[in-house]
Design an enzyme around this catalytic site. Structure first.
Site, mmCIF file in Angstrom:
data_model
loop_
_atom_site.group_PDB
_atom_site.id
_atom_site.type_symbol
_atom_site.label_atom_id
_atom_site.label_comp_id
_atom_site.label_asym_id
_atom_site.label_seq_id
_atom_site.Cartn_x
_atom_site.Cartn_y
_atom_site.Cartn_z
ATOM 1 N N GLY A 194 0.809 -1.212 0.000
ATOM 2 C CA GLY A 194 0.000 0.000 0.000
ATOM 3 C C GLY A 194 0.841 1.260 0.000
ATOM 4 O O GLY A 194 0.294 2.363 0.058
ATOM 5 N N ASP A 195 2.155 1.118 -0.028
ATOM 6 C CA ASP A 195 3.005 2.307 -0.090
ATOM 7 C C ASP A 195 4.231 1.936 -0.932
ATOM 8 O O ASP A 195 4.221 0.909 -1.607
ATOM 9 C CB ASP A 195 3.365 2.780 1.332
ATOM 10 C CG ASP A 195 3.578 4.296 1.387
ATOM 11 O OD1 ASP A 195 4.173 4.842 0.448
ATOM 12 O OD2 ASP A 195 3.160 4.919 2.374
ATOM 13 N N ASP A 196 5.290 2.761 -0.883
ATOM 14 C CA ASP A 196 6.439 2.504 -1.746
ATOM 15 C C ASP A 196 6.993 1.092 -1.516
ATOM 16 O O ASP A 196 7.145 0.652 -0.371
ATOM 17 C CB ASP A 196 7.537 3.531 -1.448
ATOM 18 C CG ASP A 196 7.028 4.962 -1.640
ATOM 19 O OD1 ASP A 196 6.282 5.205 -2.608
ATOM 20 O OD2 ASP A 196 7.362 5.824 -0.804
#
Ligand code: NAG
Ligand code: NAG
Ligand code: NAG
Ligand code: NAG
Ligand code: NAG
Ligand code: NAG
Length: 505
Positions: free
Chosen positions: A285-287
């Site tokens: 859900g992120d980098d």
């Protein structure tokens, strides 16, 4: 052997089963049947009935051998079961893990030790690692992170951040934590660490967190670190966080979290020197990878950069974030990052720079070679106004230096916008180089493929034709953007083949 000391504490029948099952053979024994047969025999002979009638073997001992690759092998072994661990998914094993590590730390100067986690579901709160130590997960072992808040002691914010990221004060300590260590390995044949993060994500969204969420693995102030061949799922927040460390290898991880889960970054090398991140598959859900070095005035005064970082053979899926982000916390500086063989599918951007006025620090000598990208919002994205400050005391004159950013050999398809490059007014981002880049735009692409302000650089063989701030040098310069040919110290770190035998249930 450590195991033998602890086995004394096992029930007498276990010892008995062990001696009957020749300890040097690899076999699983139905001890229960055996006990029954002997019981019958004993009845006939008429001796020892009292002892053996109480005998019951629910599980048989297994003697198995395990091979794995590691920076160093260990002379001693023990199983978490030797310390009272129960892998039933319900018993809390925090104390068993901590006692095991504490006990095994005595072998640090005697060849080191490995702690084996057998198949099962091992519910646990946070525990700390020790030096010259390996935590080894069986392929069917699942470490389940406790959802009881009392399992998560609170520690100080990182000195280079000054604050927690979710809340101003402290932070819940990571599930697996280590500090001031040397020679530590967390590995397994793709065993699983499950952060059971849903509850944390919910608390985060509801703004109910008193402290910053825990990470799955954090190793601080350490050298010679290996984290490999594991599956990490549903972390409360970041997954793997080596910080203030050197000679770090992160290899062969499968990291999975819902693409909408908050801040579930895959791997975050932070103020680290000589790091090798390779062969990882990340859906998050992120980098997928976020390279960091501290936040605003705290990061500037701590002054510890991330440098000599290799990232290769990464596969990333992250629709709302980058395959690799540099920043946004980069106030200690980021230098000499070499990214190669990057595949991203349904990911917002490729190798992205995030920074802001007040960060200070630098991002320089960045080399990216060989990216294969499918379904991207932006192939290139550089942001000078990311904001997100630790507090209001940042220095408005602390401008980041962004210089020498090299990208080559990139193929992308189904792209909405080729590049969005935004430097800072009065602080242009310079030395941007792009060569041999072929971008196929999506049917519903933006009207203008490039948007560039406050940047300087050159291009060669870039399709579609880049913005005027990045003039084309001609097709003969296809290989012009630099990629270093020397090798880094962390590439010379060899992995040995280690093996150990474990007699366990
Ligand atoms: C990870 O596992 C692969 C095989 O699946 C093996 O080749 C490799 O050496 C392992 N690496 C580490 C660092 O454990
Ligand atoms: C683990 O390490 C942290 C940080 O040094 C410390 O606060 C905590 O008490 C340690 N936990 C145990 C169980 O030793
Ligand atoms: C760990 O190392 C850091 C950096 O060298 C040092 O400042 C800190 O005091 C050490 N902590 C412990 C518990 O030894
Ligand atoms: C490890 O397990 C994950 C999750 O089950 C799986 O997707 C992945 O392919 C496995 N990796 C290896 C090298 O077996
Ligand atoms: C192209 O990208 C869009 C989103 O921008 C997506 O909906 C579509 O499925 C993608 N097409 C292909 C062929 O991957
Ligand atoms: C251009 O990039 C492709 C991969 O995208 C690579 O195969 C090719 O060798 C590169 N060409 C040059 C001249 O470097």
């Amino acid at each position: 052997m450590v195991f033998d000391e602890h086995s004394k504490r096992q029930a007498s029948i276990n010892t008995w089963c062990l001696s009957v099952v020749a300890p040097n053979t690899f076999l699983t024994m139905n001890c229960f049947q055996m006990a029954k047969a002997i019981q019958l025999l004993v009845l006939v002979v008429g001796v020892g009935v009292a002892i053996l009638s109480g005998v019951e073997c629910r599980k048989a001992r297994i003697l198995e051998s395990f091979d794995y690759s590691a920076i160093s092998c260990r002379a001693h072994s023990a199983s978490i079961e030797d310390f009272g661990g129960v892998g039933d998914g319900a018993t809390l094993n925090t104390q068993a893990f901590q006692q095991a590590v504490n006990h095994l730390s005595q072998y640090a100067s005697d060849g080191g030790a490995q702690l084996f986690v057998p198949a099962g579901k091992w519910l646990t709160g946070s525990f700390n690692l020790t030096s010259h130590f390996t935590l080894y997960l069986h392929k069917d072992a699942i470490l389940l992170a406790s959802q009881d808040i009392n399992s998560w002691p609170v520690v100080d914010p990182l000195p280079s951040y000054g604050h927690g990221r979710d809340a101003a004060g402290g932070r819940y300590i990571s599930l697996i934590f280590g500090t001031n260590l040397t020679d530590v390995v967390v590995t397994g044949e793709n065993g699983t660490i499950d952060g059971q993060g849903a509850l944390w994500w919910q608390q985060f969204h509801r703004k109910k967190l008193k402290y910053t969420r825990p990470y799955l693995i954090e190793i601080m102030h350490s050298e010679n670190v290996q984290i490999s061949n594991l599956t990490l799922v549903n972390s409360p927040s970041w997954n793997v966080h080596p910080v203030y460390s050197s000679n770090v290898i992160v290899q062969g991880l499968t990291i999975l979290a819902p693409v909408t889960s908050p801040n579930t970054d895959g791997i975050n090398p932070d103020s680290c020197t000589n790091t090798r991140i390779e062969d990882n598959y990340i859906v998050s859900g992120d980098d997928c990878i976020a390279v960091k070095s501290g936040w605003d005035e705290y990061g500037i005064s701590y002054g510890m950069p991330t440098k000599h970082l290799i990232i290769r053979r990464l596969v990333c899926v992250s629709p709302y974030s980058a395959a690799i982000a540099l920043g946004s916390e980069m106030s200690g500086g980021i230098q000499d990052v070499r990214a190669q063989e990057i595949t991203a599918i349904n990911t917002e951007s490729g190798v992205r720079i995030k920074t802001a006025v007040g960060r200070g620090g630098y991002v320089k000598d960045i080399y990216v070679k060989g990216m294969n990208l499918h379904t991207m919002k932006w192939v290139f994205w550089i942001t000078g106004n990311y904001g997100s400050h630790a507090d209001n005391h940042y220095d408005p004159n602390a401008l980041p230096e962004i210089k020498g950013i090299n990208y080559r050999d990139i193929v992308a398809e189904n792209v909405s916008m080729a590049g969005r490059l935004e430097g800072i007014s009065g602080d242009p981002f310079t030395g941007i180089c792009m060569s041999n880049v072929t971008i196929a735009m999506a049917a519903k692409a933006k009207k203008y493929p490039w948007s560039c302000v406050e940047v300087e650089g050159i291009t060669s063989g870039v399709v579609p034709r880049p913005c005027d701030l990045l003039p084309d040098q001609g097709e003969q310069e296809l290989g012009m953007c630099d990629f270093p040919s020397d090798s880094l110290a962390v590439e010379a770190m060899e992995l040995q083949t280690c093996s150990f035998r474990m007699n366990y249930f």
